[in-house]
Design an enzyme around this catalytic site. Structure first.
Site, short mmCIF file in Angstrom:
data_model
loop_
_atom_site.label_atom_id
_atom_site.label_comp_id
_atom_site.label_asym_id
_atom_site.label_seq_id
_atom_site.Cartn_x
_atom_site.Cartn_y
_atom_site.Cartn_z
N GLU A 412 0.87 -1.17 0.00
CA GLU A 412 0.00 0.00 0.00
C GLU A 412 0.91 1.22 0.00
O GLU A 412 1.70 1.42 0.92
CB GLU A 412 -0.91 0.01 1.23
CG GLU A 412 -1.83 1.23 1.28
CD GLU A 412 -2.47 1.42 2.63
OE1 GLU A 412 -2.39 2.54 3.17
OE2 GLU A 412 -3.03 0.44 3.15
N CYS A 446 -1.92 8.64 4.25
CA CYS A 446 -1.78 8.35 2.82
C CYS A 446 -3.05 8.68 2.08
O CYS A 446 -3.03 8.92 0.86
CB CYS A 446 -1.38 6.89 2.61
SG CYS A 446 -2.38 5.70 3.51
#
Length: 655
Positions: A412, A446
């Site tokens: 990720e 993020c």
């Protein structure tokens, strides 16, 4: 209402269109008339006409005034409220509603039902059904709750409970000691955290040795036993909520709201993957011809390397670890070098919950430790959250040894996350969601909003509101309940952010001043930057910096395509009151998480599985139903049952 009527020096006003409320206030007021009622223009005229003429009651009429853009949303809200079947205004005009029903006391109805909850509305703890208990939160609007939480956290800061880190002031989200010296060396880590030291290459190899030997036994315990251990771990996380929150504040500079969110997400991961292990890892009987048994089983791959970031030092760290353990793998976990203390506490709790110490190894350190870990050919898979560049290096390492099996990389990575706002969006909601998405957690998620794309017709108004909302943000000590924006993680991060802003100083639309105390920490102020084109934002700025661009009428699809041209595909937001516009964005966007008319952060485990595509990651999504199988191998078991001397299944048939 009673308090207002009884208070000295107050002139009470009661805004209502409900006859029962009016009658109640009149009964309590008696002969006095030093108060007023209020009603909306066009509503309640029949209710108040008689009172005004015969009762001498003052009634103020108020009406919204403004343009179409401002009043459309207001009109819609009024229609929804007054058109609801429970609304007094709706019921009084319904011929089938009797006076007794119209004037029924809702408190009396609740008493008659024993104040029991509605069976169709689950309590928060039961939100996800009987299989999984929801994590417990804190009401940070309650002063007593905040005071009790800070007191419990303070015990950790003063060296209690046992094994907690020694006291040290927080400056800029990093542990400090002495005269403001940053704790970066292993020697300093030993002083603060005892066993939390940077692992050597030999210690990494030894950790993999131990984990590899323990894996068959751990896998052999089966999904049910592993799930029960993870559920105990979730309970222990809630038990140790205060020390974990303290560590999140001290090590990562988290505000109180972010710190409780961190503990809740980690708890949800443990409980969710426990449920998924029971559901997905049970042996499946497959169809086939009579006289043959076919079964499919999922098993752990071996030793999994889990490499986690500093921005979610508990939730992502433990989410990766819990999934790998649930699938039957043993784990060697490397937390970010900035946040090893909270990872160490999590590992201690996992062992207390029943995870064998051999099955979960912690190897703190920096890039060298991570490189040694993923390069070891005995590592059967890697779960990584971090930068795209680091993910590429890991992928290359996993492929460069030709003798090594092909193993999965679950990555990720970051994103150039954008929000599209068209001319129909509600400006107040847009402003709130932009502030939340771009500036809370100091922009260090993020999923955080990096690029705001405004329809040019509404851009001036929204930018003005956004500047005003930014001015209300409080920058300061993350342990202070009043703080909205804490420090960024370290000096290097602050330098990168400030250098970017300085390079675009002529494009700054708004930047908050730093308070005096911020000079002692790694703070950088929330900043609004003008971008000429979507393509001008060519990198992820991991901090409280929001870039703004505009698009013309009819250019929504083109703008989505420009955003997608970056190659990133993590999160995208859209604010619109036109359903077809949202569907247009959905059809063209290639992103993992698309949010409509809400903030872009705070994905909930099992509700909004999180993860991107393209340059933003490999998938599958963390906290989703497809995550756990990626940690597994599939094995089929086929038995010719006739080899024992006949087809027993045929012989057992009746009729």
């Amino acid at each position: 209402a009673r308090a207002l009527l009884e208070a000295e020096g107050l002139y009470p006003a009661f805004a209502t269109h409900n006859a029962l409320t009016v009658a109640t206030v009149m009964e309590w007021a008696g002969p006095r008339r030093d108060f007023e009622f209020q009603r909306l223009h066009g509503m309640g005229e029949g209710l108040y006409d008689g009172l005004m003429k015969e009762g001498g009651v003052a009634v103020r009429v108020y009406a919204p005034v403004g343009g179409y853009r401002d009043l459309l949303a207001y009109l819609v809200r009024r229609l929804l409220e007054n058109g609801a079947n429970t609304s007094f205004v709706h019921q009084i005009g319904a011929a089938g509603v009797s006076d007794d029903e119209l004037l029924a006391d809702p408190v009396a109805e609740a008493e008659a039902a024993g104040f029991s909850p509605h069976p169709a509305i689950p309590l928060p703890a039961a939100l996800y059904g009987p299989e999984r208990r929801n994590s417990a939160g804190l009401d940070l609007s309650d002063e007593q709750v905040v005071a009790d939480t800070l007191a419990a956290m303070g015990k950790t800061w003063s060296g209690r409970p046992e094994n907690a880190p020694q006291a040290a002031p927080i400056l800029g989200g990093r542990e400090k000691r002495g005269e403001g010296k940053a704790v970066t060396s292993p020697a300093d880590r030993r002083v603060i955290a005892g066993e939390v030291v940077e692992a050597s290459p030999a210690e990494v190899a030894r950790a993999i040795d131990v984990a590899a030997l323990a894996q068959p036994s751990w896998n052999g315990r089966g999904p049910e036993e592993r799930a029960a251990i993870l559920e105990r771990l979730g309970d222990l996380l809630e038990r140790d909520r205060a020390p974990l929150m303290a560590l999140a504040v001290r090590e990562a500079g988290k505000t109180l709201g972010d710190a409780i969110g961190e503990v809740r997400e980690a708890t949800d991961f443990c409980r969710y993957y426990a449920v998924e292990a029971r559901r997905r890892l049970a042996i499946q009987r497959l169809p086939g011809p009579t006289g043959e048994l076919n079964e499919l089983a999922l098993a752990g791959r071996g030793v999994f390397a889990c490499v986690s970031p500093w921005n979610f030092p508990l939730a992502i760290f433990l989410g990766q670890v819990a999934a790998a353990l649930a699938a039957g793998n043993t784990v060697v976990a490397k937390p970010a070098p900035q946040t090893p203390l909270i990872a160490a506490h999590a590992v201690r709790l996992a062992i207390e919950a029943g995870v064998p110490g051999e099955a979960l190894q912690l190897v703190p350190g920096g890039a060298e430790v991570g490189a040694a870990l993923v390069a070891d050919p005995r590592v059967a898979g890697v779960a990584f959250t971090g930068s795209t560049a680091s993910a590429r290096r890991i992928a290359h390492t996993l492929l460069e040894d030709e003798r090594r099996p092909l193993v999965p990389l679950i990555a990720e990575t970051g994103g150039l996350n954008a929000m599209l706002v068209d001319s129909t969006a509600l400006p107040e909601q847009v402003t709130q969601d932009v502030i939340t998405s771009a500036f809370l957690t100091a922009g260090q998620r993020c999923s955080a909003l990096r690029l705001l794309c405004l329809h040019e017709d509404v851009a001036p108004q929204i930018l003005e509101m956004l500047k005003g909302a930014m001015d209300e943000l409080v920058i300061g000590d993350p342990a202070d309940p009043a703080t909205d924006v804490g420090p960024v993680i370290d000096e290097a991060a602050r330098g990168r952010i400030d250098d970017w802003v300085e390079a675009h100083i002529d494009a700054v639309l708004h930047r908050l001043p730093l308070p005096a105390g911020a000079a002692h920490g790694t703070f950088t102020p929330p900043t609004l930057l003008r971008m000429g084109r979507v393509a001008d934002l060519d990198r992820e700025i991991f901090g409280p910096v929001l870039h703004v661009t505009t698009f013309k009428a009819g250019a929504l699809e083109e703008t989505v395509d420009e955003i997608m041209a970056s190659g990133y595909g993590l999160t995208l937001g859209v604010h619109t009151r036109i359903g077809s516009a949202a569907e247009t964005v959905r059809a063209r966007a290639r992103v993992g998480n698309l949010y409509v008319n809400r903030s872009m952060i705070g994905a909930v485990v099992g509700v909004q599985p999180f993860g991107g595509e393209g340059l933003s990651g490999t998938g599958p999504k963390a906290g989703g139903p497809h995550y756990l199988p990626r940690f597994c191998v599939e094995r089929t078991w086929t038995v010719d049952t006739t080899s024992a001397g006949g087809n027993a299944s045929l012989l057992s048939l009746e009729g």
